[in-house]
Design a protein around this motif. Structure first.
Motif, PDB file in Angstrom:
ATOM      1  N   LEU A   1       0.814  -1.215   0.000  1.00 46.33           N
ATOM      2  CA  LEU A   1       0.000   0.000   0.000  1.00 46.33           C
ATOM      3  C   LEU A   1       0.846   1.263   0.000  1.00 46.33           C
ATOM      4  CD1 LEU A   1      -2.830  -0.990   2.509  1.00 46.33           C
ATOM      5  CD2 LEU A   1      -2.891  -1.037   0.009  1.00 46.33           C
ATOM      6  N   ALA A   2       2.157   1.114   0.225  1.00 42.74           N
ATOM      7  CA  ALA A   2       3.057   2.273   0.182  1.00 42.74           C
ATOM      8  C   ALA A   2       3.472   2.607  -1.250  1.00 42.74           C
ATOM      9  CB  ALA A   2       4.300   2.016   1.032  1.00 42.74           C
ATOM     10  N   LYS A   3       3.203   1.694  -2.188  1.00 42.49           N
ATOM     11  CA  LYS A   3       3.520   1.958  -3.597  1.00 42.49           C
ATOM     12  C   LYS A   3       2.485   2.909  -4.177  1.00 42.49           C
ATOM     13  CE  LYS A   3       5.450  -2.652  -4.284  1.00 42.49           C
ATOM     14  NZ  LYS A   3       5.168  -3.977  -4.851  1.00 42.49           N
ATOM     15  N   ASP A   4       2.897   3.685  -5.169  1.00 45.56           N
ATOM     16  CA  ASP A   4       1.939   4.564  -5.829  1.00 45.56           C
ATOM     17  C   ASP A   4       0.838   3.729  -6.479  1.00 45.56           C
ATOM     18  OD1 ASP A   4       3.404   6.738  -5.065  1.00 45.56           O
ATOM     19  OD2 ASP A   4       4.063   7.304  -7.066  1.00 45.56           O
ATOM     20  N   GLY A   5      -0.386   4.209  -6.346  1.00 46.62           N
ATOM     21  CA  GLY A   5      -1.524   3.508  -6.933  1.00 46.62           C
ATOM     22  C   GLY A   5      -2.653   4.471  -7.217  1.00 46.62           C
ATOM     23  N   ALA A   6      -3.506   4.082  -8.140  1.00 48.36           N
ATOM     24  CA  ALA A   6      -4.674   4.884  -8.508  1.00 48.36           C
ATOM     25  C   ALA A   6      -5.924   4.104  -8.119  1.00 48.36           C
ATOM     26  CB  ALA A   6      -4.673   5.176 -10.007  1.00 48.36           C
ATOM     27  N   ALA A   7      -6.817   4.753  -7.392  1.00 47.17           N
ATOM     28  CA  ALA A   7      -8.024   4.085  -6.910  1.00 47.17           C
ATOM     29  C   ALA A   7      -9.242   4.987  -7.054  1.00 47.17           C
ATOM     30  CB  ALA A   7      -7.854   3.686  -5.444  1.00 47.17           C
ATOM     31  N   PHE A   8     -10.376   4.358  -7.242  1.00 46.27           N
ATOM     32  CA  PHE A   8     -11.680   5.025  -7.192  1.00 46.27           C
ATOM     33  C   PHE A   8     -12.432   4.475  -5.996  1.00 46.27           C
ATOM     34  CE2 PHE A   8     -11.014   6.700 -11.309  1.00 46.27           C
ATOM     35  CZ  PHE A   8     -12.009   7.637 -11.559  1.00 46.27           C
ATOM     36  N   VAL A   9     -13.144   5.337  -5.315  1.00 44.48           N
ATOM     37  CA  VAL A   9     -14.042   4.913  -4.249  1.00 44.48           C
ATOM     38  C   VAL A   9     -15.449   5.304  -4.693  1.00 44.48           C
ATOM     39  CG1 VAL A   9     -14.711   5.140  -1.841  1.00 44.48           C
ATOM     40  CG2 VAL A   9     -12.283   5.131  -2.468  1.00 44.48           C
ATOM     41  N   THR A  10     -16.335   4.308  -4.701  1.00 42.13           N
ATOM     42  CA  THR A  10     -17.719   4.506  -5.139  1.00 42.13           C
ATOM     43  C   THR A  10     -18.649   4.204  -3.980  1.00 42.13           C
ATOM     44  OG1 THR A  10     -17.110   3.806  -7.381  1.00 42.13           O
ATOM     45  CG2 THR A  10     -19.458   3.802  -6.839  1.00 42.13           C
ATOM     46  N   LEU A  11     -19.583   5.097  -3.754  1.00 45.33           N
ATOM     47  CA  LEU A  11     -20.610   4.921  -2.735  1.00 45.33           C
ATOM     48  C   LEU A  11     -21.959   4.836  -3.434  1.00 45.33           C
ATOM     49  CD1 LEU A  11     -19.414   7.692  -0.265  1.00 45.33           C
ATOM     50  CD2 LEU A  11     -18.948   5.240  -0.117  1.00 45.33           C
ATOM     51  N   LYS A  12     -22.745   3.854  -3.038  1.00 52.71           N
ATOM     52  CA  LYS A  12     -24.110   3.741  -3.563  1.00 52.71           C
ATOM     53  C   LYS A  12     -25.062   3.692  -2.387  1.00 52.71           C
ATOM     54  CE  LYS A  12     -23.080   1.548  -7.952  1.00 52.71           C
ATOM     55  NZ  LYS A  12     -23.291   0.377  -8.794  1.00 52.71           N
TER      56      LYS A  12
END
Length: 190
Positions: free
Chosen positions: A36-47
Motif C-alpha cells: 500500500l506504500a507503492k503509488d496507486g490509482a483508486a476510485f471509491v464509489t458509494l451507492k
C-alpha cells in the motif's frame, strides 16, 4: 486479503469525518501491507442502495495507494459535486466499493468502427481525452451500458462532448481494475 483492507481503510476514512478521534493509523497498516506504500490509482464509489451516491478517484497513480484510497473515500462522501455531503444517517444504507486501476494504455484505432471492435466489454475501463474534453468510465459501468455503442456515447457525454467527437479521433486509453464491494455496515472499521 489486500482488497478487504482497502474497504476497511475507506470506511474508516469516511467515519473519521464524523468522529475526529477516529484516525487511520497508516504506519501500522503499512507494516502489515507494505504494498500500500507503492503509488496507486483508486476510485471509491458509494451507492445508496443501488443508486450512485458518490464516486471520486484517480486515473493515474500519483501518490501512495493508501493515501489515494483515504483521500478519494473522503472526497466521494463529502466532496462529489453531484451530491450533498453524506449524513451519518445514510451510512447504514450505503454500499462501499474500492477499485484499483492498472496503468492506462493508449488504445490505437483507425476509426470509430475499429475502436468498437477493439474494446473489451465488461473488462475495459476507458478514458477519453480530446482538447478540453476528458472523461472516464470504470469497467463496472458496463453493467448499466452493456453495448459498446452505448458505453462510448455516454462516455463522450460524460466528457462534456457529443458522440460525434469520435469522428475527430480522440485519444482513448484503456485500463482494467481490481475491485471489491460490500455493504458499508458489514465492513469492519480499523
Amino acid at each position: 486479503m489486500l482488497n478487504m483492507i482497502l474497504l476497511r481503510i475507506a470506511k474508516s476514512a469516511i467515519l473519521s469525518k464524523f468522529d475526529e478521534r477516529r484516525i487511520v493509523d497508516e504506519e501500522s497498516i503499512l507494516k502489515e501491507y507494505p504494498d500500500l506504500a507503492k503509488d496507486g490509482a483508486a476510485f471509491v464509489t458509494l451507492k445508496y442502495d443501488d443508486d450512485l451516491r458518490g464516486c471520486i478517484g484517480s486515473i493515474v497513480a500519483h501518490r501512495r495507494l493508501i493515501d489515494d484510497v483515504i483521500h478519494n473515500a473522503i472526497a466521494a462522501g463529502f466532496s462529489d459535486p453531484r451530491f450533498n455531503a453524506l449524513s451519518e444517517d445514510e451510512l447504514k444504507y450505503l454500499n462501499l466499493e474500492v477499485s484499483v486501476l492498472s496503468e492506462p494504455e493508449i488504445l490505437e484505432y483507425d476509426d470509430y468502427e475499429d475502436l468498437q471492435r477493439k474494446i473489451q466489454p465488461n473488462v475495459d475501463g476507458l478514458i477519453l481525452k480530446h482538447g478540453g474534453y476528458q472523461g472516464t468510465f470504470l469497467p463496472q459501468v458496463w453493467e448499466q451500458l452493456p453495448t459498446t455503442k452505448e458505453f462510448l456515447e455516454h462516455l463522450s457525454m460524460k466528457a462534456g462532448a457529443s458522440e460525434s467527437i469520435y469522428s475527430e479521433h480522440p485519444t482513448i486509453y484503456r485500463y482494467s481494475v481490481e475491485h471489491i464491494q460490500e455493504r458499508f455496515d458489514k465492513v469492519e472499521a480499523l
